[in-house]
Design an enzyme around this catalytic site. Structure first.
Site, PDB file in Angstrom:
ATOM      1  N   HIS A  30      41.671  50.864  64.711  1.00  0.00           N
ATOM      2  CA  HIS A  30      41.191  50.177  63.512  1.00  0.00           C
ATOM      3  C   HIS A  30      39.677  50.052  63.613  1.00  0.00           C
ATOM      4  O   HIS A  30      39.143  49.687  64.660  1.00  0.00           O
ATOM      5  CB  HIS A  30      41.837  48.807  63.381  1.00  0.00           C
ATOM      6  N   HIS A  42      35.784  44.965  57.339  1.00  0.00           N
ATOM      7  CA  HIS A  42      36.627  46.139  57.544  1.00  0.00           C
ATOM      8  C   HIS A  42      37.567  46.344  56.376  1.00  0.00           C
ATOM      9  O   HIS A  42      37.822  45.438  55.584  1.00  0.00           O
ATOM     10  CB  HIS A  42      37.408  46.041  58.868  1.00  0.00           C
ATOM     11  N   CYS A 152      40.294  53.082  57.097  1.00  0.00           N
ATOM     12  CA  CYS A 152      39.297  52.181  57.686  1.00  0.00           C
ATOM     13  C   CYS A 152      38.177  52.938  58.394  1.00  0.00           C
ATOM     14  O   CYS A 152      37.022  52.499  58.398  1.00  0.00           O
ATOM     15  CB  CYS A 152      39.972  51.203  58.642  1.00  0.00           C
TER      16      CYS A 152
END
Length: 246
Positions: A30, A42, A152
């Site tokens: 991530h 994010h 992401c």
């Protein structure tokens, strides 16, 4: 950062850094933009608009840590519903290890770090531009989450560089997604090597061929060298996303 690993300490972080943490036994990572004061902006996946409904999408969902019955006192949760959020560093890491994505990497470092989604030949823009994009997208959103075109890692790379892949049929700039294409290829070739009942020289040549194939495809799909990328102002991003989608 070391030659083989991008692992860093919190104390070494600077506002505008692209950071990431591996999830699910190192299956995917991530990514986000560190903005200072232990905060990260994010892009997350939540709600029904995902872009795909495949098993792969479920496997590689890049999201925040599982919801807690006790909300984190250090996180500011907004109701913008655009899937770009700000979290404290602890919630972003979700118990994982902190790594910093490397830009303007040299060829030796690029190929030594065999795992995609850790570095790029592309140069980062100054921290001020990176933070402006991240905060602008926190308010305006980064479009619909799509594991292949808009995830992401794509978000963090765009914040750092302002670069987007322009082709409608092309994947995004995400390295870890691109690895899903050549990963099975290399794995298949490795199986073939095991089945070859010949001498060690043939097996060695087959392994070398597999590695060469991986290196070539990895280089060709890097955001810093591919030809189908354009520099897009963050204010024009909704138009660019619309043109790519249609």
């Amino acid at each position: 950062m070391g030659l083989l690993s991008n692992r860093v300490d919190r104390e070494s972080l600077n506002p505008g850094d692209h950071i990431y943490s591996w999830r699910a036994a190192y299956i995917y990572a991530h990514h986000g933009i560190y903005i200072g004061d232990e905060k990260v902006i994010h892009f997350t996946r939540h709600g029904p608009k995902v872009g795909t409904s495949s098993v792969l999408d479920a496997l590689m969902v890049s999201s925040v840590s599982p919801p807690s019955l006790t909300p984190c006192p250090n996180c500011t949760h907004t109701e913008n519903n655009n899937e770009v959020i700000t979290s404290c560093l602890d919630c972003f890491l979700a118990g994982g290890v902190l790594y910093r994505f490397e830009y303007s990497t040299n060829p030796a470092a690029f190929f030594v770090k065999a795992r995609r989604g850790t570095c790029t030949f592309a140069a980062s823009d100054p921290p001020g531009a990176v933070l402006y994009r991240a905060n602008y997208l926190l308010d305006k959103g980064f479009g619909c989450y799509n594991i292949f075109k808009n995830n992401c890692e794509d978000f963090a790379i765009y914040c750092k560089t302002g670069l987007l892949v322009s082709g409608k049929k092309s994947m995004g700039q995400s390295g870890q997604v691109a690895s899903l294409i050549d990963g099975p290829l290399v794995g298949f070739l490795s199986v073939v090597v095991k089945l070859v009942k010949t001498n060690v020289y043939v097996k060695t040549a087959s392994v070398a061929s597999s590695v060469a194939t991986y290196c070539v495809t990895r280089y060709a799909t890097d955001i810093g060298v591919r030809s189908d990328v354009v520099k897009v102002r963050v204010e024009d991003l909704p138009i660019m996303h619309h043109n790519i989608a249609t």
